[in-house]
Design a protein around this motif. Structure first.
Motif, PDB file in Angstrom:
ATOM      1  N   PRO A 196       0.831  -1.212   0.000  1.00  0.00           N
ATOM      2  CA  PRO A 196       0.000   0.000   0.000  1.00  0.00           C
ATOM      3  C   PRO A 196       0.862   1.256   0.000  1.00  0.00           C
ATOM      4  O   PRO A 196       2.000   1.247   0.476  1.00  0.00           O
ATOM      5  N   ASP A 197       0.310   2.336  -0.538  1.00  0.00           N
ATOM      6  CA  ASP A 197       1.020   3.620  -0.504  1.00  0.00           C
ATOM      7  C   ASP A 197       1.028   4.209   0.901  1.00  0.00           C
ATOM      8  O   ASP A 197       2.001   4.835   1.320  1.00  0.00           O
ATOM      9  N   SER A 198      -0.082   4.004   1.627  1.00  0.00           N
ATOM     10  CA  SER A 198      -0.200   4.620   2.947  1.00  0.00           C
ATOM     11  C   SER A 198      -1.062   3.752   3.862  1.00  0.00           C
ATOM     12  O   SER A 198      -2.143   3.304   3.462  1.00  0.00           O
ATOM     13  N   VAL A 199      -0.562   3.548   5.079  1.00  0.00           N
ATOM     14  CA  VAL A 199      -1.314   2.868   6.128  1.00  0.00           C
ATOM     15  C   VAL A 199      -1.260   3.741   7.372  1.00  0.00           C
ATOM     16  O   VAL A 199      -0.172   4.107   7.835  1.00  0.00           O
ATOM     17  N   ARG A 200      -2.432   4.075   7.908  1.00  0.00           N
ATOM     18  CA  ARG A 200      -2.480   4.852   9.145  1.00  0.00           C
ATOM     19  C   ARG A 200      -3.484   4.205  10.088  1.00  0.00           C
ATOM     20  O   ARG A 200      -4.647   4.037   9.737  1.00  0.00           O
ATOM     21  N   VAL A 201      -3.020   3.832  11.277  1.00  0.00           N
ATOM     22  CA  VAL A 201      -3.881   3.182  12.268  1.00  0.00           C
ATOM     23  C   VAL A 201      -3.744   3.917  13.584  1.00  0.00           C
ATOM     24  O   VAL A 201      -2.627   4.094  14.098  1.00  0.00           O
ATOM     25  N   ASP A 216       8.948  -4.887  -0.582  1.00  0.00           N
ATOM     26  CA  ASP A 216       9.062  -3.432  -0.603  1.00  0.00           C
ATOM     27  C   ASP A 216       9.569  -2.907   0.730  1.00  0.00           C
ATOM     28  O   ASP A 216       9.516  -3.589   1.753  1.00  0.00           O
ATOM     29  N   PHE A 217      10.059  -1.638   0.709  1.00  0.00           N
ATOM     30  CA  PHE A 217      10.491  -0.954   1.914  1.00  0.00           C
ATOM     31  C   PHE A 217       9.391   0.013   2.347  1.00  0.00           C
ATOM     32  O   PHE A 217       8.612   0.497   1.527  1.00  0.00           O
ATOM     33  N   PRO A 237      13.312   5.362   5.976  1.00  0.00           N
ATOM     34  CA  PRO A 237      12.704   6.701   6.045  1.00  0.00           C
ATOM     35  C   PRO A 237      12.555   7.382   4.686  1.00  0.00           C
ATOM     36  O   PRO A 237      11.756   8.309   4.547  1.00  0.00           O
ATOM     37  N   ASN A 238      13.286   6.923   3.699  1.00  0.00           N
ATOM     38  CA  ASN A 238      13.209   7.524   2.367  1.00  0.00           C
ATOM     39  C   ASN A 238      12.151   6.861   1.477  1.00  0.00           C
ATOM     40  O   ASN A 238      11.944   7.296   0.344  1.00  0.00           O
ATOM     41  N   SER A 239      11.500   5.848   1.992  1.00  0.00           N
ATOM     42  CA  SER A 239      10.496   5.157   1.183  1.00  0.00           C
ATOM     43  C   SER A 239       9.258   6.029   1.005  1.00  0.00           C
ATOM     44  O   SER A 239       8.812   6.699   1.944  1.00  0.00           O
ATOM     45  N   PRO A 240       8.661   6.026  -0.185  1.00  0.00           N
ATOM     46  CA  PRO A 240       7.424   6.781  -0.388  1.00  0.00           C
ATOM     47  C   PRO A 240       6.203   6.085   0.228  1.00  0.00           C
ATOM     48  O   PRO A 240       5.128   6.673   0.303  1.00  0.00           O
ATOM     49  N   ARG A 241       6.382   4.855   0.672  1.00  0.00           N
ATOM     50  CA  ARG A 241       5.273   4.105   1.281  1.00  0.00           C
ATOM     51  C   ARG A 241       5.328   4.295   2.799  1.00  0.00           C
ATOM     52  O   ARG A 241       6.300   3.879   3.443  1.00  0.00           O
ATOM     53  N   SER A 242       4.299   4.904   3.345  1.00  0.00           N
ATOM     54  CA  SER A 242       4.312   5.261   4.773  1.00  0.00           C
ATOM     55  C   SER A 242       3.392   4.350   5.578  1.00  0.00           C
ATOM     56  O   SER A 242       2.298   3.983   5.133  1.00  0.00           O
TER      57      SER A 242
END
Length: 257
Positions: A196-201, A216-217, A237-242
């Motif tokens: 996923p591009d972004s995961v926020r929980v 992936d990183f 920290p440089n990965s675009p996937r957060s």
């Protein structure tokens, strides 16, 4: 002779009290029987076209299940049982809103399931106050909120935004680009088969278990005030996937799938 008469009088008095008590209990039972509504079955179905890309669904007690439509129409079915007020299903003329109402007032009860089959590419907003929500292979921008219900999503694509008060969130075999989960009391589990591009929980009091593809990183931020944190993916920290996970009182696990 007087003793015999006295004993007889006492026996009669006790019998009157016993009969009176039994009669009162029978009357109370009959009263409850007459005031409790009878159980009825409920069955509703409709097919309609949605004007536009938005679908809003609201219900207080119905269980909601969503899957994909075999065509371009919206297919709606509701069935189950109820006591008291008859449940209602209101669909707007343009098909963009669905409201399901069933009541628990005046000794009533409601056990209704709402099944939706939706066209692809919709923006779906589901507000289920006290009902569980299940998404099966849904490709949509889906937003789900419940106060006291669990949310299950299997094989979802698109995006997921889930808010619960008291209820578990279980997301499996996901192919979504972004996931947001905000819960107060409940377990959160996410198994994503694509990165996923972004995961926020945000999970105040409950464990959060995340499984992501290992190829992936990810830029991971995971903090828990009173629980353990275990990260087993490559944290870059440089990965675009957060990946951002916070908790006040719960364990956090971010593992390779």
């Amino acid at each position: 002779m007087r003793k015999v008469l006295w004993r007889t009088a006492v026996a009669v008095s006790v019998a009157v009290v016993a009969v009176g008590t039994a009669g009162a209990a029978t009357t109370a039972t009959l009263a409850v029987g007459f005031t409790t509504p009878k159980m009825h079955s409920f069955d509703y179905s409709a097919d309609t076209t949605i004007a536009g890309n938005n679908l809003s669904v609201t219900t207080r007690f119905a269980k909601v299940s969503v899957s994909m439509s075999p065509d371009s129409e919206l297919h709606v079915r509701a069935d189950g049982s109820y006591r008291g007020d008859t449940p209602t299903v209101d669909i707007s003329e343009d098909g963009s809103t669905i409201a399901v109402e069933c009541s628990y007032r005046k000794r009533g009860s409601c056990d209704i399931g709402l099944e939706l089959r939706i066209p692809a590419g919709l923006i779906v907003d589901i507000d289920a106050a006290a009902g569980d929500v299940e998404l099966s292979d849904v490709d949509a921008q889906a937003s789900v909120s419940t106060s006291a219900g669990s949310v299950t999503a299997r094989g979802s694509a698109g995006t997921l935004d889930i808010t619960t008060g008291f209820g578990d969130v279980d997301i499996t075999d996901a192919a979504v680009s972004t996931v947001e989960v905000d819960t107060t009391f409940g377990r959160v589990a996410l198994d994503s088969r694509v990165p996923p591009d972004s995961v926020r929980v945000q999970n105040m009091q409950g464990d959060s278990m995340i499984e992501l593809p290992a190829a992936d990183f990810y830029d991971v931020e995971a903090t828990s005030e009173k629980g353990d944190v275990d990260i087993d993916v490559v944290d870059d920290p440089n990965s675009p996937r957060s990946v951002s996970i916070t908790s006040e009182d719960g364990q956090i696990s971010v593992q390779r799938r």
